[in-house]
Design a protein around this motif. Structure first.
Motif, PDB file in Angstrom:
ATOM      1  N   GLU A  38       3.610   7.112  -2.310  1.00  0.00           N
ATOM      2  CA  GLU A  38       3.145   7.476  -3.650  1.00  0.00           C
ATOM      3  C   GLU A  38       2.195   6.388  -4.110  1.00  0.00           C
ATOM      4  O   GLU A  38       2.523   5.204  -4.095  1.00  0.00           O
ATOM      5  CB  GLU A  38       4.298   7.618  -4.633  1.00  0.00           C
ATOM      6  CG  GLU A  38       5.321   8.671  -4.208  1.00  0.00           C
ATOM      7  CD  GLU A  38       6.361   8.883  -5.277  1.00  0.00           C
ATOM      8  OE1 GLU A  38       6.121   8.510  -6.435  1.00  0.00           O
ATOM      9  OE2 GLU A  38       7.427   9.441  -4.945  1.00  0.00           O
ATOM     10  N   SER A  39       1.026   6.765  -4.552  1.00  0.00           N
ATOM     11  CA  SER A  39       0.035   5.796  -4.999  1.00  0.00           C
ATOM     12  C   SER A  39      -0.066   5.736  -6.518  1.00  0.00           C
ATOM     13  O   SER A  39      -0.578   4.795  -7.077  1.00  0.00           O
ATOM     14  CB  SER A  39      -1.350   6.117  -4.425  1.00  0.00           C
ATOM     15  OG  SER A  39      -1.741   7.425  -4.806  1.00  0.00           O
ATOM     16  N   ASP A  74       0.829  -1.205   0.000  1.00  0.00           N
ATOM     17  CA  ASP A  74       0.000   0.000   0.000  1.00  0.00           C
ATOM     18  C   ASP A  74       0.864   1.257   0.000  1.00  0.00           C
ATOM     19  O   ASP A  74       1.766   1.428   0.829  1.00  0.00           O
ATOM     20  CB  ASP A  74      -0.923   0.017   1.224  1.00  0.00           C
ATOM     21  CG  ASP A  74      -1.986  -1.075   1.172  1.00  0.00           C
ATOM     22  OD1 ASP A  74      -2.171  -1.643   0.080  1.00  0.00           O
ATOM     23  OD2 ASP A  74      -2.598  -1.348   2.217  1.00  0.00           O
ATOM     24  N   GLY A  75       0.576   2.158  -0.936  1.00  0.00           N
ATOM     25  CA  GLY A  75       1.276   3.432  -1.000  1.00  0.00           C
ATOM     26  C   GLY A  75       2.691   3.363  -1.525  1.00  0.00           C
ATOM     27  O   GLY A  75       3.442   4.339  -1.422  1.00  0.00           O
ATOM     28  N   VAL A  76       3.077   2.218  -2.109  1.00  0.00           N
ATOM     29  CA  VAL A  76       4.443   2.052  -2.636  1.00  0.00           C
ATOM     30  C   VAL A  76       4.376   1.964  -4.158  1.00  0.00           C
ATOM     31  O   VAL A  76       3.531   1.257  -4.721  1.00  0.00           O
ATOM     32  CB  VAL A  76       5.111   0.788  -2.068  1.00  0.00           C
ATOM     33  CG1 VAL A  76       6.495   0.583  -2.699  1.00  0.00           C
ATOM     34  CG2 VAL A  76       5.227   0.875  -0.548  1.00  0.00           C
ATOM     35  N   ARG A  77       5.283   2.667  -4.800  1.00  0.00           N
ATOM     36  CA  ARG A  77       5.415   2.609  -6.253  1.00  0.00           C
ATOM     37  C   ARG A  77       6.774   2.014  -6.598  1.00  0.00           C
ATOM     38  O   ARG A  77       7.751   2.197  -5.870  1.00  0.00           O
ATOM     39  CB  ARG A  77       5.281   4.002  -6.872  1.00  0.00           C
ATOM     40  CG  ARG A  77       5.269   4.004  -8.404  1.00  0.00           C
ATOM     41  CD  ARG A  77       4.974   5.397  -8.961  1.00  0.00           C
ATOM     42  NE  ARG A  77       4.960   5.382 -10.413  1.00  0.00           N
ATOM     43  CZ  ARG A  77       3.909   5.073 -11.160  1.00  0.00           C
ATOM     44  NH1 ARG A  77       2.765   4.761 -10.553  1.00  0.00           N
ATOM     45  NH2 ARG A  77       3.976   5.090 -12.475  1.00  0.00           N
ATOM     46  N   GLU A 134       9.178  -2.155 -16.307  1.00  0.00           N
ATOM     47  CA  GLU A 134       7.849  -2.195 -15.701  1.00  0.00           C
ATOM     48  C   GLU A 134       7.793  -1.120 -14.626  1.00  0.00           C
ATOM     49  O   GLU A 134       8.811  -0.829 -13.977  1.00  0.00           O
ATOM     50  CB  GLU A 134       7.545  -3.553 -15.066  1.00  0.00           C
ATOM     51  CG  GLU A 134       7.261  -4.676 -16.032  1.00  0.00           C
ATOM     52  CD  GLU A 134       5.847  -4.639 -16.598  1.00  0.00           C
ATOM     53  OE1 GLU A 134       5.073  -3.731 -16.201  1.00  0.00           O
ATOM     54  OE2 GLU A 134       5.518  -5.508 -17.411  1.00  0.00           O
ATOM     55  N   ALA A 135       6.616  -0.549 -14.405  1.00  0.00           N
ATOM     56  CA  ALA A 135       6.454   0.467 -13.360  1.00  0.00           C
ATOM     57  C   ALA A 135       4.986   0.559 -12.977  1.00  0.00           C
ATOM     58  O   ALA A 135       4.094   0.183 -13.744  1.00  0.00           O
ATOM     59  CB  ALA A 135       6.959   1.831 -13.838  1.00  0.00           C
ATOM     60  N   GLY A 136       4.759   1.067 -11.770  1.00  0.00           N
ATOM     61  CA  GLY A 136       3.407   1.291 -11.305  1.00  0.00           C
ATOM     62  C   GLY A 136       3.292   1.063  -9.820  1.00  0.00           C
ATOM     63  O   GLY A 136       4.282   0.786  -9.135  1.00  0.00           O
ATOM     64  N   PRO A 137       2.073   1.191  -9.291  1.00  0.00           N
ATOM     65  CA  PRO A 137       1.860   0.850  -7.881  1.00  0.00           C
ATOM     66  C   PRO A 137       2.307  -0.586  -7.626  1.00  0.00           C
ATOM     67  O   PRO A 137       2.046  -1.484  -8.432  1.00  0.00           O
ATOM     68  CB  PRO A 137       0.341   1.012  -7.712  1.00  0.00           C
ATOM     69  CG  PRO A 137      -0.059   1.957  -8.798  1.00  0.00           C
ATOM     70  CD  PRO A 137       0.848   1.670  -9.946  1.00  0.00           C
ATOM     71  N   LEU A 138       2.982  -0.808  -6.498  1.00  0.00           N
ATOM     72  CA  LEU A 138       3.568  -2.114  -6.224  1.00  0.00           C
ATOM     73  C   LEU A 138       2.529  -3.228  -6.232  1.00  0.00           C
ATOM     74  O   LEU A 138       2.807  -4.339  -6.702  1.00  0.00           O
ATOM     75  CB  LEU A 138       4.311  -2.082  -4.888  1.00  0.00           C
ATOM     76  CG  LEU A 138       5.060  -3.354  -4.489  1.00  0.00           C
ATOM     77  CD1 LEU A 138       6.079  -3.745  -5.540  1.00  0.00           C
ATOM     78  CD2 LEU A 138       5.720  -3.177  -3.126  1.00  0.00           C
ATOM     79  N   ALA A 139       1.348  -2.964  -5.721  1.00  0.00           N
ATOM     80  CA  ALA A 139       0.313  -3.997  -5.670  1.00  0.00           C
ATOM     81  C   ALA A 139      -0.050  -4.499  -7.057  1.00  0.00           C
ATOM     82  O   ALA A 139      -0.394  -5.670  -7.241  1.00  0.00           O
ATOM     83  CB  ALA A 139      -0.926  -3.459  -4.955  1.00  0.00           C
ATOM     84  N   ARG A 165       3.324  -8.523 -12.012  1.00  0.00           N
ATOM     85  CA  ARG A 165       3.779  -8.486 -13.399  1.00  0.00           C
ATOM     86  C   ARG A 165       5.294  -8.642 -13.478  1.00  0.00           C
ATOM     87  O   ARG A 165       5.818  -9.357 -14.333  1.00  0.00           O
ATOM     88  CB  ARG A 165       3.378  -7.177 -14.085  1.00  0.00           C
ATOM     89  CG  ARG A 165       1.901  -6.970 -14.286  1.00  0.00           C
ATOM     90  CD  ARG A 165       1.646  -5.925 -15.371  1.00  0.00           C
ATOM     91  NE  ARG A 165       2.361  -4.676 -15.153  1.00  0.00           N
ATOM     92  CZ  ARG A 165       1.879  -3.633 -14.476  1.00  0.00           C
ATOM     93  NH1 ARG A 165       0.670  -3.718 -13.926  1.00  0.00           N
ATOM     94  NH2 ARG A 165       2.586  -2.518 -14.343  1.00  0.00           N
ATOM     95  N   ILE A 166       5.988  -7.951 -12.570  1.00  0.00           N
ATOM     96  CA  ILE A 166       7.453  -8.017 -12.573  1.00  0.00           C
ATOM     97  C   ILE A 166       7.935  -9.417 -12.245  1.00  0.00           C
ATOM     98  O   ILE A 166       8.861  -9.937 -12.880  1.00  0.00           O
ATOM     99  CB  ILE A 166       8.027  -6.986 -11.578  1.00  0.00           C
ATOM    100  CG1 ILE A 166       7.742  -5.567 -12.077  1.00  0.00           C
ATOM    101  CG2 ILE A 166       9.520  -7.202 -11.378  1.00  0.00           C
ATOM    102  CD1 ILE A 166       8.013  -4.488 -11.047  1.00  0.00           C
TER     103      ILE A 166
END
Length: 245
Positions: free
Chosen positions: A243-244, A190-193, A208-213, A218-219
């Motif tokens: 960061e969300s 939560d709240g991690v990019r 690849e990039a985006g919100p960790l959840a 995908r990664i």
């Protein structure tokens, strides 16, 4: 006394090699190229391709790189023993050459042991370092992002330390290297990019990039498939907390 030149060559793109680095290659009497096994033969091949362009007249000595004992119960002792073996391999490959160069992936200053290994050589050589582009620089460039927030710190760490200690206190951005186990999976997402990259600078580059959840699974899948396809993988990622998007 031998002159030893450690030349940072970036993360896989021959254009990463600086003019200073190319001149240093051309001035060497001998250039050492490690062989890391058949599954990583393309790493030696890339070094040889750079040398064929930058220093075609300089002799090359290939040598088998010793392997660290991953089963050793004491990690630090295993690393010490490994570095001793590498120093011996360097000395044997260098022979009586007066000016010897090694092409270092990324930069010799960042999570690379070349300088520590050089300190084990006897007699002690005169060491010169030619800086190169680091994996962190290549990652940020590939994603077109700054490494840090304004006036804020960034911690550079390893996957093993992230697994064992969790997210360190007092910092909201982590650059994580040497992580063969996708250790971000053990963090609350939560709240991690995350910004992730593999084979940075090479034609096989994957991002690849985006919100960790969302990006994390995908990664994990992308990394496993790429490693199976190539037989090896080099990757790195940047984590930002708070960061969300």
């Amino acid at each position: 006394m031998m002159d030893l030149i450690l030349i940072g060559i970036g993360t896989g793109n021959p254009d990463h090699v600086t003019l200073e680095g190319r001149r240093a290659m051309a001035e060497a009497d001998l250039i050492l190229v490690p062989r890391k096994g058949e599954d990583k033969a393309d790493l030696a091949g890339l070094r040889l391709a750079i040398l064929a362009e930058a220093a075609p007249h300089v002799p090359v000595a290939e040598f088998d790189l010793p392997v660290r004992d991953a089963a050793h119960p004491d990690y630090r002792q295993a690393v010490e023993d490994w570095h001793d073996a590498i120093a011996l391999a360097w000395a044997q490959a260098a022979g009586q050459a007066a000016r010897v160069a090694l092409l270092i992936w990324g930069d010799p200053s960042l999570y690379d042991s070349s300088l520590r290994i050089a300190a084990r050589l006897q007699p002690a050589p005169r060491v010169r370092v030619v800086p190169g582009i680091t994996a962190i620089q290549a990652l940020c460039a590939a994603h077109a992002i700054p490494l840090n927030e304004v006036g804020a710190p960034v911690l550079i760490t390893t996957g093993r330390r992230l697994r064992e200690g969790g997210w360190p206190e007092g910092v909201d951005r982590l650059a994580v290297m040497l992580d063969g186990e996708t250790s971000f999976r053990h963090l609350p997402p939560d709240g991690v990019r995350i910004w992730w990259g593999a084979f940075l600078g090479m034609t096989e580059q994957i991002l690849e990039a985006g919100p960790l959840a969302e990006a994390g699974p995908r990664i994990v899948a992308t990394r496993a498939a790429a490693r199976a396809r190539h037989g090896w993988i080099m990757d790195i990622y940047l984590l930002a907390r708070g960061e969300s998007g």
